[in-house]
Scaffold this active site. Structure first.
Site, PDB file in Angstrom:
ATOM      1  CG  HIS A 188      -2.035  -1.057   0.689  1.00  0.00           C
ATOM      2  ND1 HIS A 188      -2.281  -2.076   1.360  1.00  0.00           N
ATOM      3  CD2 HIS A 188      -3.207  -0.701   0.046  1.00  0.00           C
ATOM      4  CE1 HIS A 188      -3.340  -3.000   0.894  1.00  0.00           C
ATOM      5  NE2 HIS A 188      -4.014  -2.017   0.024  1.00  0.00           N
ATOM      6  NE  ARG A 295      -6.111   0.622  -2.127  1.00  0.00           N
ATOM      7  CZ  ARG A 295      -5.661   0.581  -3.368  1.00  0.00           C
ATOM      8  NH1 ARG A 295      -5.629   1.813  -4.276  1.00  0.00           N
ATOM      9  NH2 ARG A 295      -5.392  -0.630  -4.123  1.00  0.00           N
ATOM     10  NE  ARG A 331     -10.912  -0.892  -0.263  1.00  0.00           N
ATOM     11  CZ  ARG A 331      -9.790  -1.470  -0.699  1.00  0.00           C
ATOM     12  NH1 ARG A 331      -9.563  -2.356  -1.659  1.00  0.00           N
ATOM     13  NH2 ARG A 331      -8.659  -0.858  -0.172  1.00  0.00           N
ATOM     14  CD  GLU A 430     -10.408  -7.329  -1.737  1.00  0.00           C
ATOM     15  OE1 GLU A 430      -9.121  -7.042  -1.985  1.00  0.00           O
ATOM     16  OE2 GLU A 430     -11.040  -7.017  -0.923  1.00  0.00           O
ATOM     17  CG  ASN A 453      -3.623  -4.794  -5.893  1.00  0.00           C
ATOM     18  OD1 ASN A 453      -3.199  -5.240  -7.173  1.00  0.00           O
ATOM     19  ND2 ASN A 453      -3.864  -3.729  -5.619  1.00  0.00           N
ATOM     20  CG  ASP A 454      -5.929  -8.565  -1.124  1.00  0.00           C
ATOM     21  OD1 ASP A 454      -4.934  -8.856  -0.586  1.00  0.00           O
ATOM     22  OD2 ASP A 454      -6.289  -7.230  -0.664  1.00  0.00           O
ATOM     23  NE  ARG A 464      -1.421  -6.402  -1.652  1.00  0.00           N
ATOM     24  CZ  ARG A 464      -2.390  -5.409  -1.752  1.00  0.00           C
ATOM     25  NH1 ARG A 464      -3.715  -6.047  -1.434  1.00  0.00           N
ATOM     26  NH2 ARG A 464      -2.335  -4.241  -1.847  1.00  0.00           N
ATOM     27  CB  CYS A 501     -10.276  -1.555  -8.524  1.00  0.00           C
ATOM     28  SG  CYS A 501     -10.634  -2.659  -7.320  1.00  0.00           S
TER      29      CYS A 501
HETATM   30  C1  PEP Z   1      -6.899  -5.415  -4.407  1.00  0.00           C
HETATM   31  O1  PEP Z   1      -6.743  -6.219  -3.369  1.00  0.00           O
HETATM   32  O2  PEP Z   1      -6.599  -5.655  -5.577  1.00  0.00           O
HETATM   33  C2  PEP Z   1      -7.247  -4.050  -4.162  1.00  0.00           C
HETATM   34  C3  PEP Z   1      -7.605  -2.975  -4.977  1.00  0.00           C
HETATM   35  O3  PEP Z   1      -7.496  -3.708  -2.884  1.00  0.00           O
HETATM   36  P1  PEP Z   1      -6.166  -3.141  -1.842  1.00  0.00           P
HETATM   37  O4  PEP Z   1      -4.935  -3.176  -2.989  1.00  0.00           O
HETATM   38  O5  PEP Z   1      -6.251  -1.922  -1.303  1.00  0.00           O
HETATM   39  O6  PEP Z   1      -5.816  -4.395  -1.002  1.00  0.00           O
HETATM   40 MG    MG Z   2      -7.474  -5.615  -1.689  1.00  0.00          MG
END
Ligand code: PEP
Ligand code: MG
Length: 579
Positions: A188, A295, A331, A430, A453-454, A464, A501
């Site tokens: 992040h 976020r 979100r 996710e 990402n998740d 990650r 996203c």
């Molecule tokens: C994701 O998990 O892809 C996402 C957009 O949320 P974050 O990166 O905030 O976990």
């Molecule tokens: Mg996420």
């Protein structure tokens, strides 16, 4: 000259000086005091110093954040002088003959424990203030300087790693680039740097050592390289590269106001991922079609306690108003894993990414969820709001979230507070569970937003946060792409729309396959919007199935089945949309 190679986390070339940052830890041990009377004096001194400091802060912050928010420092003064707190601390020093720092910590943790059990949101949120106040007092007792996150002009911040709560506090006027020994491009902090246009290189390893503090350096955030004491040839080369990137940027800027449409007419929405009001200007500069992911947890990370309804309402309202009728997807709180504010701790086990995080925290603390939903719906009359629930794993969770929404709406009705009746409710896809159940989930919501990402982390079993495993990261992995396709098909089958996203939305070598899957919207960091638009405008999607086969999303022998399946999907989607 020293050249250190890391991972490119946010583009840009910066000439500056290295400034090392190391997080202080306050160590407080239980020790016997030979002279409790001296400890009492130290405590008095700490009270006096803290009050003076808070007075200064109050005056200074009135200019920056306004009187209402600066009032927090008055509250801290009241806590420091609170009779009960003072007599408890003094009592511990004398009865236990212990040092003043230990007494403050003990008294504060008892008080925080009591406040934490209170039914009222506001009182519970004061636990963070008690911790903050106790840290301040202990710092004065131990006579240690306050940890500064202030840097000289043109600093290149260097550290082992950087927490999101630290990254949000950085002054962008001074900190021009970020370099970390560890960290990943999907962390992040890296995402924050990209959103705020701060060039960043992560995973530089141990070669980035503190002995270079103050050295002249160049950060190449495009290539992921740090040059320390650069020679004149490197300086020249980097200047040229910066100019070249500037020219490319100007060309990209000419795409503002243009559509995100392929040469053969397929159009999709490109939105911006942002973390708060401060990022709106980047979304606007880059011509975002909307906000695809706000976020909201960064509002919580920046604050000293859970943000109250008013602060949240005001923030969401400003975003909605500034976007002037464009869709804004906010979100709900996605805290936990790497995003933890100081004032909240939960026992999330050895794998916090798999523990009580995100919507689970909201379910465990309904009052936190309720406050946010009230603020969101109150703000909804100021624009086009969509609410996104993170980390959903089954339809029952959607029911739980929606029942909280219903409760909040009933409350607002009763209080005569207006809200929009066309707020869309969506979920993040996710987790593999949400992909598997996407058909049932799609019936219950208005849209999906795929958080790759998740989804990548949970599908490929890869942390990650840990750069050691980067070599296993494969965003083009067939399993991940097929998951996205399954979710997209489920959404479309029920006439719902689907966005992406996660960070791979910006990977232009995947744009073609996202288009072939029928993704309706992609949301990326603001500075990635125009490169993505350029890519979309250069593509022709003659044969979508061919693209899907090429990327391994469907097997060649499945092609024929798919041909009829696609037709059925389109028909089903039309029927669903009519209803
Ligand atoms: C994701 O998990 O892809 C996402 C957009 O949320 P974050 O990166 O905030 O976990
Ligand atoms: Mg996420």
């Amino acid at each position: 000259m020293e050249r250190i190679k890391g991972k490119a986390a946010a583009g840009g070339i910066i000439f500056g000086r290295l400034a090392f940052y190391r997080r202080d830890e306050q160590i407080v041990k239980k020790r016997r005091a030979a002279r409790p009377d001296i400890e009492l004096q130290k405590y008095e001194y700490a009270i006096k110093q803290s009050l003076e400091e808070l007075d200064k802060l109050y005056e200074q912050e009135i200019q920056h954040i306004g009187r209402d928010h600066a009032d927090i420092f008055q509250i801290h003064k009241m806590l420091i002088e609170d009779d009960e707190f003072v007599s408890k601390t003094r009592g511990i020093i004398t009865s236990e003959s212990c040092t003043a720092d230990y007494a403050v910590e003990l008294a504060a943790s008892q008080l925080a424990g009591e406040l934490g059990r209170a039914a009222d949101d506001y009182i519970r949120a004061r636990t963070a203030d008690v911790k903050d106040v106790s840290r301040r007092l202990i710092r004065h007792i131990q006579n240690t300087p306050e940890q500064q996150l202030t840097f000289a002009e043109n600093s290149i911040l260097c550290s082992f790693d950087l927490e999101p709560s630290e990254t949000v506090r950085l002054d962008k006027q001074k900190v021009k680039a970020i370099c970390t020994c560890y960290g990943t491009v999907n962390s992040h902090s890296a995402i924050l740097a990209r959103t705020r246009n701060i060039p960043a290189v992560v995973a530089l390893g141990k070669s980035l050592s503190e002995e270079y503090n103050g050295a002249e350096a160049i950060v190449d955030g495009y290539a992921g390289v740090l040059y320390i004491d650069p020679d004149s040839a490197t300086k020249r080369r980097m200047k040229e590269k910066r100019e070249e990137e500037g020219r490319k940027h100007e060309l990209l800027m000419r795409l503002r106001g243009r559509k995100n449409i392929t040469l053969d007419g397929t159009e999709l929405q490109v939105y911006a991922n942002i973390n708060g009001v401060i990022d709106l200007k980047y979304a606007e500069e880059n011509d975002a079609g909307g906000i695809g992911l706000l976020r909201s947890e960064f509002l919580y990370l920046k604050n000293d306690g859970f943000p109250d309804e008013e602060l949240q309402f005001y923030t969401y309202r400003r975003v909605l108003e500034r976007m002037g009728g464009k869709r804004v997807i906010i979100r709900t709180l996605d805290m936990g894993a790497d995003k933890n504010p100081d004032y909240y701790s939960s026992d999330s086990g050895e794998n916090p990414a798999m523990g009580v995080r995100s919507i689970r925290i909201c379910f465990e603390h309904p009052e936190i969820f309720r406050t946010q939903l009230r603020a969101l719906f109150r703000a909804s009359v100021y624009g086009r709001l969509a609410i996104l629930f993170p980390m959903i794993i089954d339809p029952e969770e959607v029911d739980t979230a929606k029942s909280m929404v219903d409760k909040v709406l009933a409350e607002l009705d009763e209080e005569g507070i207006p809200y929009s009746h066309s707020v869309e409710l969506g979920i993040m896809i996710e987790t593999p569970a949400s992909v598997m159940l996407s058909d049932e989930l799609a019936r219950k919501v208005d849209f999906f937003s795929v958080g790759t990402n998740d989804l990548e982390q949970y599908t490929l079993a890869l942390d990650r946060q840990n750069s050691m495993f980067d070599k296993y990261c494969r965003p083009h992995h067939k399993a991940l792409l097929r998951m996205i396709k399954i979710a997209a098909d489920s959404a479309h089958r029920h006439g719902k729309w689907v966005g992406v996203c996660g960070e791979i939305g910006a990977y232009t070598d995947l744009t073609e396959v996202f288009l072939a899957m029928g993704i309706d919207e992609i949301s990326v960091s603001p500075n990635q919007i125009l490169p993505l638009r350029r890519k979309i405008r250069s593509l022709t999607l003659a044969d979508k199935l061919d693209v899907l086969v090429r990327y391994g999303v469907i097997r060649p022998e499945e092609r024929d089945n798919y041909q009829s399946f696609e037709g059925a999907l389109r028909a089903a989607s039309k029927v669903a949309q009519k209803n």
